[in-house]
Design an enzyme around this catalytic site. Structure first.
Site, mmCIF file in Angstrom:
data_model
loop_
_atom_site.group_PDB
_atom_site.id
_atom_site.type_symbol
_atom_site.label_atom_id
_atom_site.label_comp_id
_atom_site.label_asym_id
_atom_site.label_seq_id
_atom_site.Cartn_x
_atom_site.Cartn_y
_atom_site.Cartn_z
ATOM 1 N N LYS A 1 10.411 2.318 4.512
ATOM 2 C CA LYS A 1 9.764 3.637 4.379
ATOM 3 C C LYS A 1 10.697 4.756 4.829
ATOM 4 C CE LYS A 1 5.077 2.522 3.603
ATOM 5 N NZ LYS A 1 3.658 2.685 3.822
ATOM 6 N N LYS B 1 7.827 -5.229 -4.040
ATOM 7 C CA LYS B 1 6.361 -5.363 -3.919
ATOM 8 C C LYS B 1 5.642 -4.236 -4.659
ATOM 9 C CE LYS B 1 4.303 -3.341 -0.036
ATOM 10 N NZ LYS B 1 3.043 -3.136 0.664
ATOM 11 N N LYS C 1 0.879 1.026 -3.662
ATOM 12 C CA LYS C 1 0.023 2.091 -4.212
ATOM 13 C C LYS C 1 0.732 3.433 -4.269
ATOM 14 C CE LYS C 1 -2.990 1.647 -0.430
ATOM 15 N NZ LYS C 1 -2.205 1.563 0.808
HETATM 16 N N1 AQP Z 1 1.816 -6.012 -3.385
HETATM 17 C C1 AQP Z 1 0.956 -6.568 -2.551
HETATM 18 N N2 AQP Z 1 0.631 -7.874 -2.672
HETATM 19 C C2 AQP Z 1 -0.258 -8.446 -1.820
HETATM 20 N N3 AQP Z 1 -0.865 -7.789 -0.815
HETATM 21 C C3 AQP Z 1 -0.573 -6.491 -0.663
HETATM 22 N N4 AQP Z 1 -0.993 -5.545 0.209
HETATM 23 C C4 AQP Z 1 -0.397 -4.364 -0.058
HETATM 24 N N5 AQP Z 1 0.426 -4.505 -1.119
HETATM 25 C C5 AQP Z 1 0.339 -5.811 -1.505
HETATM 26 C C6 AQP Z 1 -1.969 -5.791 1.263
HETATM 27 O O1 AQP Z 1 -2.986 -4.805 1.162
HETATM 28 C C7 AQP Z 1 -3.492 -4.544 2.477
HETATM 29 C C8 AQP Z 1 -3.593 -3.061 2.677
HETATM 30 O O2 AQP Z 1 -2.310 -2.488 2.684
HETATM 31 P P1 AQP Z 1 -2.099 -1.083 3.371
HETATM 32 O O3 AQP Z 1 -2.832 -0.059 2.634
HETATM 33 O O4 AQP Z 1 -2.465 -1.164 4.799
HETATM 34 O O5 AQP Z 1 -0.574 -0.796 3.354
HETATM 35 P P2 AQP Z 1 0.632 -1.412 2.618
HETATM 36 O O6 AQP Z 1 0.772 -2.857 2.935
HETATM 37 O O7 AQP Z 1 1.811 -0.544 2.928
HETATM 38 O O8 AQP Z 1 0.184 -1.258 1.091
HETATM 39 P P3 AQP Z 1 0.838 -0.408 -0.042
HETATM 40 O O9 AQP Z 1 -0.017 -0.552 -1.252
HETATM 41 O O10 AQP Z 1 2.287 -0.764 -0.181
HETATM 42 O O11 AQP Z 1 0.663 1.079 0.508
HETATM 43 P P4 AQP Z 1 1.729 2.237 0.647
HETATM 44 O O12 AQP Z 1 2.328 2.415 -0.719
HETATM 45 O O13 AQP Z 1 0.936 3.427 1.096
HETATM 46 O O14 AQP Z 1 2.716 1.787 1.672
HETATM 47 C C9 AQP Z 1 -2.557 -5.234 3.453
HETATM 48 O O15 AQP Z 1 -3.174 -6.408 3.940
HETATM 49 C C10 AQP Z 1 -1.354 -5.577 2.635
HETATM 50 O O16 AQP Z 1 -0.698 -6.731 3.095
#
Ligand code: AQP
Length: 336
Positions: free
Chosen positions: A119, A201, A204
């Site tokens: 990040k 990965k 969102k």
């Molecule tokens: N690509 C993924 N595959 C499987 N699990 C995923 N998770 C996120 N991306 C994947 C799981 O979703 C839960 C919530 O995630 P989060 O919102 O707390 O943050 P994150 O892991 O940083 O998810 P994002 O989508 O990548 O958000 P941004 O883009 O804002 O950083 C977690 O249990 C995570 O493991």
């Protein structure tokens, strides 16, 4: 008797950031698994809005998405009468415990977190202290409720391990205070990859809309995005090293159909990638349709969502305040 049984029931906790419109990565890696914990565990599921401000958010969008994530929890089958659904910033103990735990977390430990490195590279103009201490807040989220189980995707495993280390360190310095949590990572779907760059990965907050399939995308959009998914020059639908795009699509297909990889290979034997991508789009759209329908109904009733938030915050605060009081006592703070 009932109280005794409740007291012995284990606790599960997880959260999702309202930092963007949720993807099928969030759904398959986390959200769709939350419901399986509700019978056996006392469940706490929160919308972790405090976490989301480590990256700049547009306030009106953050507010809207907070309602949306809560509505998605319910649309995915979580019953607010059977588990505690709440918004993190409504329970002030998260921020309070986070500060206390940060004094039991080492700079070196936080420096090793891969999400911080990723990040920081992505938001080089805003490498704020919150981005660095994010895992401490996550540890506070979990330890406040004495969670035994934390259902997460693979990307959060390192943070969970740090939460365990912090709990063990605090318990070692004082007496046992925190339950040491276990990660629950699904066997399939824990690491859904980007459709545009399948070695990365699916996130969102990805700026490339073709890289992500969102839970609320329309059927047409879902099918179009899968059709455009990056694959390889082979034509055979089979799992193999280096075929990251196809491996990812097979994982998604498996999650939505329950079929094993062998079954998928047999089903698409002799058929090309075009057929397979169309089929992945169809099963994904079919799988999400009931969630989308329920979501629309829930979003039309803001008063109901606010009632869920309020009840959830009250229930969560009761447990969280007990843990914070215990921690303060152990640290030697004067209580009035
Ligand atoms: N690509 C993924 N595959 C499987 N699990 C995923 N998770 C996120 N991306 C994947 C799981 O979703 C839960 C919530 O995630 P989060 O919102 O707390 O943050 P994150 O892991 O940083 O998810 P994002 O989508 O990548 O958000 P941004 O883009 O804002 O950083 C977690 O249990 C995570 O493991």
């Amino acid at each position: 008797m009932t109280e005794e049984i409740t007291a012995r029931k284990k606790t599960a906790l997880s959260g999702i950031q309202p930092s963007g419109n949720l993807t099928i990565g969030n759904y398959l890696g986390a959200l769709s698994n939350f419901g399986s914990f509700t019978e056996e565990f006392n469940c706490y599921y929160c919308v972790v809005d405090l976490h989301s401000i480590t990256v700049r958010q547009v306030p009106a969008e953050l507010r809207r998405r907070t309602y949306e994530v809560l509505a998605l929890y319910i649309a995915c089958g979580l019953d607010p009468d059977k588990c505690t659904l709440f918004v993190q910033s409504h329970v002030h103990e998260h921020a309070e415990l986070s500060w206390m735990l940060s004094c039991f977390t080492m700079f070196g430990e936080l420096s090793r977190m891969t999400q911080f490195k990723d990040k920081s590279a992505k938001h080089a103009d805003n490498i704020n202290a919150g981005l660095f201490t994010y895992p401490v807040l996550m540890a506070a989220d979990i330890l406040l409720y004495q969670a035994d189980a934390v259902p997460i995707g693979q990307d959060q495993k390192q943070h969970l391990e740090l939460a365990r280390d912090i709990a063990e360190r605090f318990n070692g310095v004082f007496s046992p205070t925190f339950t040491v949590p276990e990660p629950y990572i699904p066997k399939v779907g824990a690491n859904i990859m980007s459709l545009a760059e399948p070695t990365k990965k699916m996130s969102k907050s990805d700026a490339n809309e073709n890289a992500v399939v969102r839970i609320l995308d329309t059927r047409d959009v879902i099918i179009k995005k899968f059709k455009r998914a990056v694959t390889d020059s082979d034509t055979c639908v089979r799992r193999a090293e280096g075929k990251d795009g196809i491996n990812n699509l097979m994982t998604i297909y498996s999650c939505f159909t329950g079929k094993s990889f062998d079954e998928i290979e047999r089903e698409f034997d002799g058929r090309g990638y075009g057929d397979f991508k169309a089929a992945v789009g169809e099963v994904c759209a079919d799988g999400l349709a009931p969630v989308q329908a329920r979501f629309s109904e829930l979003m039309a009733d803001k008063a109901y969502l606010e009632e869920v938030m309020k009840n959830g915050a009250e229930k969560a605060s009761r447990t969280a305040s007990k843990t914070v009081a215990k921690v303060k006592r152990k640290l030697g703070f004067v209580t009035l």
